[in-house]
Motif scaffolding. Sequence first.
Motif, short mmCIF file in Angstrom:
data_model
loop_
_atom_site.label_atom_id
_atom_site.label_comp_id
_atom_site.label_asym_id
_atom_site.label_seq_id
_atom_site.Cartn_x
_atom_site.Cartn_y
_atom_site.Cartn_z
N ASN A 77 0.83 -1.21 0.00
CA ASN A 77 0.00 0.00 0.00
C ASN A 77 0.87 1.25 0.00
OD1 ASN A 77 -2.39 -1.42 -0.03
ND2 ASN A 77 -2.61 -1.44 2.20
N SER A 113 0.88 3.98 -2.90
CA SER A 113 0.66 5.39 -2.57
C SER A 113 1.79 6.27 -3.12
CB SER A 113 0.56 5.54 -1.05
OG SER A 113 0.38 6.89 -0.69
N ASP A 114 3.03 5.80 -2.98
CA ASP A 114 4.16 6.56 -3.53
C ASP A 114 4.06 6.67 -5.05
OD1 ASP A 114 5.17 6.86 -1.01
OD2 ASP A 114 6.61 5.21 -1.16
N GLU A 120 1.27 6.51 -6.89
CA GLU A 120 0.18 7.42 -7.25
C GLU A 120 0.60 8.88 -7.06
OE1 GLU A 120 -3.02 6.11 -4.82
OE2 GLU A 120 -3.67 4.56 -6.25
N THR A 121 1.33 9.14 -5.98
CA THR A 121 1.81 10.50 -5.74
C THR A 121 2.75 10.95 -6.86
OG1 THR A 121 1.66 10.17 -3.34
CG2 THR A 121 3.04 11.99 -4.12
#
Length: 327
Positions: A115, A119-120, A122-123
Motif C-alpha cells: 500500500n 501510494s508513492d 500514485e503521488t
Amino acid sequence: MKRFFQHLYDARVWIISQFILTAFFIFLAWLAYPETFTVLILVMVLMSGLLLLVPIGYLMRKEKVVQKAFRIFLAEPELENEQYLARFVSKSNSKLIQQLGETLREKEDRLTQQNLEVSDYETYIEEWVHEIKKPLSLLTLILDNRSDEMSALVRQRTTHARNEIQNDVEKILYFSRLRTVHRDYLFERVALRAVFEEAIAENASLIAESDLTISIEGNDISVTSDRRSLLFILAQLIHNSAKYAGKGAHLSVRIEEKEAIIVTFHDNGPGISARDLPFIFDKGFTGGRAKATGMGLYLAQRIATDLNIQLVAETEEGLRMSLVIPK
C-alpha cells in the motif's frame, strides 16, 4: 435452539455411548433390585440427562467466548490477541493458532508495504501529470503565436505530437478517477452531434496524420449525460479507428433513435479477429499491436458503464462500435 441441536449432533458418538451404558446399568438394576427397579430407572435417566445437558451448556457458553476471541484475532492478528485466543483452545490447536498468527502478521506487513508503494507511485504520477502540463502549455503557446514561422507539415506534426501527449495525460487522469469512490460527473442535456464534432475538432491533427475521413449521419439527438466524459469516450473511438484502421480509412458515424439512442462507429479497416473480440475492452489488451497500450478502449468501457451507456464491439467488414444510450 439450532446451535443446541448442532452440539447434540457433534456429540452424537458420546451420546450414543452414554445411552448404551445407561441401558446396561438399567439392565443390571433390573437383575439386582427388581423391587425398586422403577425408582432406579428414573434416577439413572435423570442423571444421564444432567450429564448430557450440563456439558453441552458449558460448551455452548465456551463457544461464544472462543468465537468472540477468534473474531478479535482475525480483525487484528496481534500477539496479544493471539495469546488471548490460545487460552480457550487445546495445546495442539494453540500451535496452529500461533502459526496462523505469524502468517497473518507477515501478510499484513507485506500488504502495508505494498500500500505504501502504491501510494508513492500514485503521488509520483499525480506530480508527473502536474509537471507535464507545463511543457504542454509552452508548446501550445508556441503553436498559437509562432505557427506562421513553421511550415504546414511541421505545424501539423507538432500539433499531432502535442495532442497525443494530451490524450495520454487525459487517460492517466481518467484512470486515477476510476479508483475514487466519488467521481465528479455533471449530468446535463448534451447534443450528440455537437459533442462528436467537438471530438473531431480536438483530434483534427490525428485525423489528418492518419488520413482518416469521417462522415456523420442522423439527427442531432440530445441525451442526458456528462459532456466531458462522453467527449472522452468519443475521442477514444476516433483514436482507435485513426490508429488501427490503416492509412486513408473511412469512419462512418450514425446517430439513430430506437428503443434507445444508438451511436454507431463503423470503419473499413481490417477489424479484429473473432478470437480477440471478447477481450477488446480488457485492460492492457493490445491484440498483438506493438504501438497499442490497451488502455483507451478499457477506459472508454469503464466510463461508459458509469454513465449507464452500453459499449458494444462487432467485427463486420471492419470494426463496428456502438454506444447504446438509454433515453
